[in-house]
Motif scaffolding. Structure first.
Motif, PDB file in Angstrom:
ATOM      1  N   VAL A 178     -24.770  -2.058 -14.871  1.00  0.00           N
ATOM      2  CA  VAL A 178     -25.379  -1.195 -15.872  1.00  0.00           C
ATOM      3  C   VAL A 178     -26.119  -2.031 -16.904  1.00  0.00           C
ATOM      4  N   LEU A 179     -27.282  -1.576 -17.310  1.00  0.00           N
ATOM      5  CA  LEU A 179     -27.960  -2.135 -18.467  1.00  0.00           C
ATOM      6  C   LEU A 179     -27.660  -1.226 -19.656  1.00  0.00           C
ATOM      7  N   VAL A 180     -26.952  -1.764 -20.627  1.00  0.00           N
ATOM      8  CA  VAL A 180     -26.537  -0.993 -21.797  1.00  0.00           C
ATOM      9  C   VAL A 180     -27.754  -0.712 -22.678  1.00  0.00           C
ATOM     10  N   LEU A 181     -27.868   0.521 -23.135  1.00  0.00           N
ATOM     11  CA  LEU A 181     -28.925   0.891 -24.073  1.00  0.00           C
ATOM     12  C   LEU A 181     -28.373   0.694 -25.487  1.00  0.00           C
ATOM     13  N   GLU A 182     -28.717  -0.420 -26.098  1.00  0.00           N
ATOM     14  CA  GLU A 182     -28.187  -0.758 -27.414  1.00  0.00           C
ATOM     15  C   GLU A 182     -29.125  -0.260 -28.504  1.00  0.00           C
ATOM     16  N   ALA A 203     -24.223   4.350 -24.011  1.00  0.00           N
ATOM     17  CA  ALA A 203     -25.130   4.818 -22.963  1.00  0.00           C
ATOM     18  C   ALA A 203     -25.678   3.614 -22.211  1.00  0.00           C
ATOM     19  N   GLY A 204     -25.908   3.791 -20.930  1.00  0.00           N
ATOM     20  CA  GLY A 204     -26.478   2.729 -20.108  1.00  0.00           C
ATOM     21  C   GLY A 204     -27.075   3.312 -18.851  1.00  0.00           C
ATOM     22  N   LEU A 205     -27.918   2.538 -18.196  1.00  0.00           N
ATOM     23  CA  LEU A 205     -28.543   2.955 -16.946  1.00  0.00           C
ATOM     24  C   LEU A 205     -27.929   2.157 -15.804  1.00  0.00           C
TER      25      LEU A 205
END
Length: 346
Positions: free
Chosen positions: A71-75, A91-93
């Protein structure tokens, strides 16, 4: 509640009581009990077309099994290094490639999956598998075994939303891995939706969880509901046409800590200024437009993600018909008697 002026005698006193692990409330009261909500969260948009390359590239650097969850975290830029998109939400993708399995585990955090790209991958929850398609809203209740797999021939990407920061604040985070990579399936696919998603419940059913017994709300059904309701032409000035996902057994939110919504904004529609105490994360399903948060404009299109901070006036503008999925911590605020909205003008 203004800050008191400082004097040498006061400072000396503060220094002495600090050694006794005490501090003067009157010096910090205005910060602890503000006149209105304050937040470090800033309005932000992640354009999917701009970040998709990085998402796909992660698949060549680490396997789903090695990462556990790739996952790439949406910071949020206002909360750097904290793995938060708002103060209470993560949230993350997540990416899963053809043939991969993200191994089974469980945790006390509640999780939602909102499908962004691809069809044919699956999530298995507590012995039942569900195949996922764009726009589907999928739930992983707390402390339930779950794993993901991709039997299709294309990458699958979805938005993960979890209450990780909230659970961390409460210091109630637990997690456990399953010895097997995938959990055994004990119910046929579609069983939960057939049992609980038709307006009927088994005669002796009694809820055993605060989470909905349905764990996949297909977009096909949600979109059809929006179109049916469009016929009444009853548009809310602040939301267009907005529906909330519910637990069919209780009528409450589908998840105990996160509210989830789907809304339709018709072509050319501009909502009235609005604000509420729940910071909200949006995922664009269809259409394009923009959301103005104070003086900040967030342009958006299909598959983009954006966040509106708590208690900030904002409004949406749709170029053509637009459909937005969103989630927030509203259930927690409501149960604590804290949630507030302002439907007036700025």
């Amino acid at each position: 509640m203004t800050q008191n002026s400082q004097t040498p005698d006061r400072q000396a006193y503060y220094d002495r009581i600090a050694a006794q692990n005490m501090a003067p409330l009157w010096e910090v009261l205005s910060g602890l009990v503000p006149r209105e909500p304050k937040t470090a969260v800033v309005p932000t948009v992640w354009h999917y077309d701009d970040i998709r390359g990085a998402i796909i590239e992660s698949g060549s650097l680490i396997t789903a099994k090695e990462a556990v969850r790739r996952v790439l975290v949406l910071e949020n830029p206002g909360l750097p290094g904290q793995s938060r998109i708002t103060n209470t939400l993560y949230a993350g993708l997540q990416l899963i490639l053809p043939g991969e399995v993200a191994p089974a585990h469980r945790h006390t955090q509640s999780a939602l999956r909102f499908i962004v790209e691809g069809s044919g991958a699956y999530t298995a929850v507590e012995g039942e598998k569900t195949t996922m398609h764009p726009g589907d809203f999928v739930i992983t209740p707390p402390w339930t075994w779950h794993d993901h797999g991709n039997d299709s021939d294309a990458p699958m990407v979805w938005l993960d939303g979890l209450d990780v920061p909230l659970i961390a604040f409460l210091e109630t985070g637990f997690a456990e891995d399953l010895e097997e990579e995938s959990q055994p399936l004990t119910r046929p696919e579609g069983d939960a939706l057939a049992r609980y998603g038709t307006g009927l419940l088994p005669v002796d059913y009694k809820p055993v969880s605060k989470t909905s017994p349905i764990f996949n709300y297909p977009y096909e059904r949600t979109r059809a509901a929006l179109e049916t309701m469009r016929r009444d032409d009853e548009w809310d000035e602040c939301h267009g046409l907005k529906l909330r996902y519910v637990n069919p057994a209780t009528g409450d939110y589908a998840m105990p800590t996160m509210a989830t919504f789907m809304q339709l904004l018709p072509k050319g529609f501009q909502t009235a200024p609005y604000r509420s105490t729940d910071a909200t994360v949006y995922s664009v399903v269809e259409g394009s437009g923009r959301t103005r948060v104070g003086d900040v404009e967030l342009p958006w299109g299909p598959r983009d993600t954006f966040v509106v901070p708590a208690w900030r006036h904002h409004h949406h503008e749709a170029d053509g018909d637009a459909v937005l999925f969103s989630f927030s911590d509203r259930p927690v605020q409501e149960k604590l008697g804290l949630w507030r909205q302002d439907r007036g003008n700025h």
